[in-house]
Design an enzyme around this catalytic site. Sequence first.
Site, PDB file in Angstrom:
ATOM      1  N   HIS A  59       0.782  -1.056   0.202  1.00 32.84           N
ATOM      2  CA  HIS A  59       0.268  -0.472   0.061  1.00 32.84           C
ATOM      3  C   HIS A  59       1.003   1.229  -0.139  1.00 32.84           C
ATOM      4  O   HIS A  59       0.630   2.086   0.658  1.00 32.84           O
ATOM      5  CB  HIS A  59      -0.412   0.607   1.366  1.00 32.84           C
ATOM      6  CG  HIS A  59      -1.953  -1.267   1.361  1.00 32.84           C
ATOM      7  ND1 HIS A  59      -1.519  -2.392   1.844  1.00 32.84           N
ATOM      8  CD2 HIS A  59      -3.243  -1.338   1.218  1.00 32.84           C
ATOM      9  CE1 HIS A  59      -3.176  -2.808   1.818  1.00 32.84           C
ATOM     10  NE2 HIS A  59      -3.202  -2.464   1.076  1.00 32.84           N
ATOM     11  N   HIS A 192     -14.522  -3.360  -0.607  1.00 29.78           N
ATOM     12  CA  HIS A 192     -14.301  -1.943   0.475  1.00 29.78           C
ATOM     13  C   HIS A 192     -13.889  -0.898  -0.521  1.00 29.78           C
ATOM     14  O   HIS A 192     -13.517  -1.118  -1.569  1.00 29.78           O
ATOM     15  CB  HIS A 192     -13.545  -2.026   1.460  1.00 29.78           C
ATOM     16  CG  HIS A 192     -12.038  -2.721   1.195  1.00 29.78           C
ATOM     17  ND1 HIS A 192     -11.816  -3.745   0.667  1.00 29.78           N
ATOM     18  CD2 HIS A 192     -10.775  -2.172   1.924  1.00 29.78           C
ATOM     19  CE1 HIS A 192     -10.414  -3.752   0.405  1.00 29.78           C
ATOM     20  NE2 HIS A 192      -9.752  -2.607   1.517  1.00 29.78           N
TER      21      HIS A 192
HETATM   22  C1  DHB Z   1      -8.978  -0.604   5.801  1.00 26.23           C
HETATM   23  C2  DHB Z   1      -9.091  -1.844   5.029  1.00 26.23           C
HETATM   24  C3  DHB Z   1      -7.557  -1.870   4.082  1.00 26.23           C
HETATM   25  O1  DHB Z   1      -7.720  -3.148   2.617  1.00 26.23           O
HETATM   26  C4  DHB Z   1      -6.411  -1.102   3.869  1.00 26.23           C
HETATM   27  O2  DHB Z   1      -5.143  -1.746   3.481  1.00 26.23           O
HETATM   28  C5  DHB Z   1      -6.422  -0.230   4.719  1.00 26.23           C
HETATM   29  C6  DHB Z   1      -7.893   0.216   5.778  1.00 26.23           C
HETATM   30  C7  DHB Z   1      -9.518   0.001   6.408  1.00 26.23           C
HETATM   31  O3  DHB Z   1     -10.720  -0.274   6.019  1.00 26.23           O
HETATM   32  O4  DHB Z   1     -10.062   0.696   6.789  1.00 26.23           O
HETATM   33 FE    FE Z   2      -5.470  -3.104   1.578  1.00 30.30          FE
END
Ligand code: DHB
Ligand code: FE
Length: 282
Positions: A59, A192
Amino acid sequence: MAKLIGGLGTSHIPAIGGAIHNGLQQDPYWKPFFDGFPPLRDWLGEKKPDVVVMFYNDHGLNFFLDKMPTFAVGAAPEYNNADEGWGIPTLPPFKGELDLSWHIINTLVEKEFDIVTCQEMLVDHACTLPLKLFWPEGDCPVTVVPICINTVQFPLPKPNRVYAMGKAVGEAIKAWDSSKAVAVIASGGLSHQLDGERAGFINKEFDLQFLDSLESNPEWINQFSVHELVEKTGTQGVELLMWVAMRGALAAAGGARVRRVTGNYHIPISNTATAVLALETV
Ligand code: DHB
Ligand code: FE
């Protein structure tokens, strides 16, 4: 020859690291998520893998937007974690499995995947949290081959390309000249979206269909383009590509059929629909 014992999948939300650190596993918010893990740990305790191949997405810790490989394979003796700015504890280094790393790299290049090889690689929450969730006590008992798939900056690889890469990794594991037991792990998703107008977007129906397809019809996901995946799962939901790679590896190493050992789906943790799954080949 090495043995592929099965595949595992889990979400990797950074806040999980804080919950583990603060001992919140029985807290009403966290319990439905953490309750998915004991049956999976029992299975791991029986199967005792020596090595894990971890499909995950960085990330911005090791690869930033200026240099973004589509697929990158770790070939380091150990992998360091570092402060990512989420306020979660930095974990001690994880041991690599150099011989398998280079065997996978050689196999992937031979099969025409133009990967990046990393003899130094920082690993972020997506790599560290699954290890902590699966083996919460003491030092991590497995060595690791991290394989990073770009899901943060377009263009992203299509599901069928990721599935094919996972299959090539499974073939490499099967042909590895070693008596060790290997598990493949998928770290990411499910649906998400962290930003923009649809922040908080979750698609339970699609997630459950996807989880079912992993058992019964793993190539179902290959009908979707990356843009369709974003539409259906959110901008970060494309992390489900890690699960596609994991399932590809199982298809190559064990044959078409798998058995679901255990699984859990819970909405939401932070902004994410969480899932946990263990599959073994039959
Ligand atoms: C969230 C989810 C993720 O996959 C990530 O890498 C960072 C944050 C979250 O839902 O807060
Ligand atoms: Fe993530």
